[in-house]
Scaffold this motif. Structure first.
Motif: not given
Length: 199
Positions: A151-156
């Motif tokens: 979630i954080f890596e994909l800036n979701k």
């Protein structure tokens, strides 16, 4: 000073939110206890009273988090991931009992999926971000870790609400934490969160 996560815990006899505690000193049954907490929050949300126990528990946990940390509405930047052991079994059994009596209610049938609690929270807060509900006998450390990283890596999302939300046959077990990426990157905070969900 580095910010700390916001926590909430609701059991049969206690509601705790970042150190603030409310005790079920009257030993109220679960539904009355939920109503007591609802009234304590001074919420105006009539739909709450039509929900099943699992959804009431999930909504209350998020509402108590919001008393500590301000969360925006109408956003897709808040992700929510819940876990439990009993799925929607409490509502399933109630619905099956209604079927056997020949009076099955569509209102009860709606709650025979565990992820409905996520929908109720999303509707109330107008949150349009990522949502996931896992059914596991034990807290799935690796799975939750991988989900948060993704979630954080994909800036979701810029915040994730993680929760263990279980309600079955009057037994209440709810734990929630709001987590930012900076907090998640702190190894000490990650250990604290793991301990919190292992209790």
């Amino acid at each position: 000073m580095e910010s700390q996560p916001t926590y909430c815990r609701i059991t049969d006899d206690l509601c705790s939110s970042n150190g603030q505690k409310i005790h079920n000193t009257q030993k109220l049954p679960a539904q009355q206890w939920f109503r007591f907490l609802f009234d304590h929050l001074e919420l105006e949300y009539p739909k709450f009273h039509k929900m099943d126990g699992l959804s009431k528990l999930g909504v209350l946990g998020v509402e108590f988090l919001k008393t500590v940390e301000s969360l925006p509405t109408e956003t897709d930047e808040i992700a929510v991931v819940f876990v439990n052991k009993h799925s929607s079994l409490d509502a399933d059994l109630s619905h099956q009992e209604q079927i056997e009596k020949g009076s099955a209610s569509p209102a009860m049938f709606v709650y025979t999926l565990p992820n409905i609690v996520l929908g109720e929270i999303a509707i109330r807060n107008k949150w349009y971000g990522e949502q996931q509900f896992f059914i596991k006998n034990e807290w799935p450390h690796e799975l939750i870790h991988e989900y948060i990283v993704t979630i954080f890596e994909l800036n979701k999302a810029n915040r994730i609400i993680i929760g263990y939300v279980d309600y079955f046959q009057e037994k209440t077990d709810g734990k929630w934490v709001i987590l930012t990426q900076d907090q998640f990157n702190n190894e000490k905070i990650r250990e604290e969160i793991n301990t919190f969900f292992d209790k």
